[in-house]
Write a protein that holds these residues in place. Structure first.
Motif, PDB file in Angstrom:
ATOM      1  N   ARG A 240       0.837  -1.193   0.000  1.00 22.18           N
ATOM      2  CA  ARG A 240       0.000   0.000   0.000  1.00 22.18           C
ATOM      3  C   ARG A 240       0.879   1.253   0.000  1.00 22.18           C
ATOM      4  NH1 ARG A 240      -3.258  -3.181  -1.272  1.00 22.18           N
ATOM      5  NH2 ARG A 240      -5.404  -3.459  -0.495  1.00 22.18           N
TER       6      ARG A 240
ATOM      7  N   LEU B 194      -3.363   2.463 -10.083  1.00 22.78           N
ATOM      8  CA  LEU B 194      -4.571   1.866  -9.499  1.00 22.78           C
ATOM      9  C   LEU B 194      -5.463   1.281 -10.590  1.00 22.78           C
ATOM     10  CD1 LEU B 194      -6.350   1.264  -7.087  1.00 22.78           C
ATOM     11  CD2 LEU B 194      -7.294   3.584  -7.273  1.00 22.78           C
TER      12      LEU B 194
ATOM     13  N   GLN C 245      -3.960  -1.912 -11.831  1.00 24.58           N
ATOM     14  CA  GLN C 245      -4.181  -3.021 -10.902  1.00 24.58           C
ATOM     15  C   GLN C 245      -5.611  -3.536 -10.993  1.00 24.58           C
ATOM     16  OE1 GLN C 245      -5.410  -3.224  -7.247  1.00 24.58           O
ATOM     17  NE2 GLN C 245      -4.017  -4.783  -6.466  1.00 24.58           N
ATOM     18  N   GLU C 246      -6.560  -2.637 -11.101  1.00 21.68           N
ATOM     19  CA  GLU C 246      -7.958  -3.053 -11.202  1.00 21.68           C
ATOM     20  C   GLU C 246      -8.203  -3.828 -12.493  1.00 21.68           C
ATOM     21  OE1 GLU C 246      -9.885   0.695 -10.694  1.00 21.68           O
ATOM     22  OE2 GLU C 246      -9.933   0.531  -8.503  1.00 21.68           O
TER      23      GLU C 246
ATOM     24  N   GLU D   1       0.152  -6.952  -8.794  1.00 28.06           N
ATOM     25  CA  GLU D   1       0.930  -5.857  -8.201  1.00 28.06           C
ATOM     26  C   GLU D   1       1.692  -5.021  -9.227  1.00 28.06           C
ATOM     27  OE1 GLU D   1       4.536  -7.181  -6.097  1.00 28.06           O
ATOM     28  OE2 GLU D   1       3.775  -9.216  -6.272  1.00 28.06           O
TER      29      GLU D   1
ATOM     30  N   ILE E 285       0.857  -1.042  -6.034  1.00 27.16           N
ATOM     31  CA  ILE E 285      -0.331  -1.460  -5.295  1.00 27.16           C
ATOM     32  C   ILE E 285      -0.464  -2.967  -5.484  1.00 27.16           C
ATOM     33  CG2 ILE E 285      -2.819  -1.174  -4.975  1.00 27.16           C
ATOM     34  CD1 ILE E 285      -2.516   1.542  -6.471  1.00 27.16           C
TER      35      ILE E 285
ATOM     36  N   ASP F 173      -2.439  -6.665  -4.190  1.00 28.59           N
ATOM     37  CA  ASP F 173      -3.415  -7.487  -3.488  1.00 28.59           C
ATOM     38  C   ASP F 173      -3.174  -8.947  -3.826  1.00 28.59           C
ATOM     39  OD1 ASP F 173      -5.219  -5.706  -2.067  1.00 28.59           O
ATOM     40  OD2 ASP F 173      -5.849  -4.985  -4.033  1.00 28.59           O
TER      41      ASP F 173
ATOM     42  N   LYS G 102      -7.552   1.133  -1.085  1.00 28.77           N
ATOM     43  CA  LYS G 102      -6.543   1.361  -2.118  1.00 28.77           C
ATOM     44  C   LYS G 102      -6.597   2.780  -2.684  1.00 28.77           C
ATOM     45  CE  LYS G 102      -7.723  -2.265  -4.575  1.00 28.77           C
ATOM     46  NZ  LYS G 102      -7.747  -3.311  -5.621  1.00 28.77           N
TER      47      LYS G 102
END
Length: 368
Positions: A240, A259, A262-263, A330, A343, A345, A362
């Motif tokens: 994070r 972000l 990553q999504e 990541e 970032i 997960d 996030k």
């Protein structure tokens, strides 16, 4: 000690040994020993060796100093030796008692060279193959008990980060090492083990594997925290970002790009797709945004008994995403001399769907 069905795992390995015409499996301390018998011990100069024959017969050679739980060890026999006994001689005698083939053996990748050389000296014709030929696929696809341990590890990791970072501006004037120490303490206090924390402030975050040092946290720069640990043997791994003070427009824009990357990677993480396709989804997006050259590592790695575990993700070929797999997503961008943004997960595939194992927010975390 975690209680898993070790006997079932040994039976699965033996079935694979018969199919691949591997006569025996020899495992030294490491993740495969944890997987097959629930025992962990650091590798040292005292041979600790689990031997499993393809028909299921097994034994363990251990020094008397090893604290093996004899009642729990899923092996047929435990052979102890003291300092004046040569453990390789015990192995030679035990193998000699059995009318079994001894031509091809799977060997732990962590087998010390000293013992490997002794094996070749005793059995010069012995063909050695990597143990991962037997255990990689089994470890890559986890059962419900393994998944639950992983889920719990991630839940506790989220909690540790929340405790530390809820202190907010308290960290101004503190060093990376001080924040690392507090994270380590909180993780241990929550029952996590083998904790590892990378605290990277400012330009240090441009190095993906920076080791925390005496750099002082101050206003006007971002902070990256990447950390992992295990619960009942199974690992968590997350990253994070935080920003002390008011970030400028460039940082906000770059953070938004990472972000979204990553999504998109998470959206591509579904059964039947491949982990290489997840990587291409992320990499293509970052390239389209004009930042492909600043993305310097892969998007995913398996997480399990090791923080970087199976499924392995080779550059060549495709690794199909299957039920029971756990892996990271990541993406990151790294600007030497300025900062890095990453970032991370963990994603679990369960019930035909993906499950994101971390709940810590996030969105851009600004600390003023």
């Amino acid at each position: 000690m975690a209680k898993y069905d070790y006997q079932k795992r040994i039976e699965q390995v033996c079935s694979r040994m018969r199919a691949q015409e591997i006569d025996a499996l020899m495992v030294t301390p490491g993740s495969d020993m944890k997987y097959l018998m629930g025992y962990e011990h650091p590798q040292d100069d005292k041979l600790l060796l689990l031997v499993i024959f393809r028909e299921g017969d097994s034994f363990l050679i251990c020094n008397r100093l090893h604290d093996v739980d004899r009642a729990q060890a899923p092996v047929g026999r435990i052979l102890e030796y003291a300092y004046q006994v040569l453990p390789m001689e015990l192995l030679r005698r035990e193998v000699g008692k059995r009318e079994m083939p001894w031509k091809r053996a799977a060997i732990s990748e962590g087998l010390p060279a000293l013992f490997a050389l002794e094996l070749k000296e005793v059995w010069p014709g012995l063909q050695m193959v990597p143990v991962e030929e037997l255990t990689a696929e089994l470890r890559a696809v986890k059962d419900e008990q393994e998944l639950e341990a992983t889920r719990e590890a991630c839940r506790r990791a989220d909690q540790a980060l929340e405790i530390c970072m809820s202190l907010g501006a308290y960290w101004l004037g503190k060093t990376e090492q001080q924040l690392e120490a507090r994270m380590m303490y909180e993780m241990g206090n929550l029952g996590l083990r083998h904790n590892a924390v990378s605290v990277c402030f400012g330009e240090n975050a441009a190095s993906p594997h920076h080791h925390p040092d005496r750099t002082v946290i101050c206003p006007g720069k971002p902070l990256l925290i990447d950390f992992g640990a295990d619960f009942d043997f199974y690992n968590t791994d997350m990253t994070r970002m935080f920003f002390f003070g008011e970030p400028d427009d460039r940082y906000r824009r770059l953070y938004g790009i990472v972000l979204e990357a990553q999504e998109r990677g998470i959206e591509a993480s579904y059964p039947g797709n491949t982990l290489q396709a997840v990587d291409r989804t992320v990499r293509d997006f970052l390239t389209e945004q004009g930042y492909g050259e600043f993305y310097i590592h892969r998007t995913s790695h398996g997480v399990g008994l090791d923080c970087h575990d199976y499924p392995k993700i080779p550059v060549e070929g495709e690794t199909v995403i299957e039920e029971g797999m756990v892996f990271s997503v990541e993406p990151g961008l790294y600007f030497p001399g300025e900062y890095g943004i990453r970032i991370e997960d963990q994603v679990m595939i369960r019930g035909g769907k993906r499950e994101i194992l971390h709940s810590f927010p996030k969105n851009l975390q600004v600390i003023v």
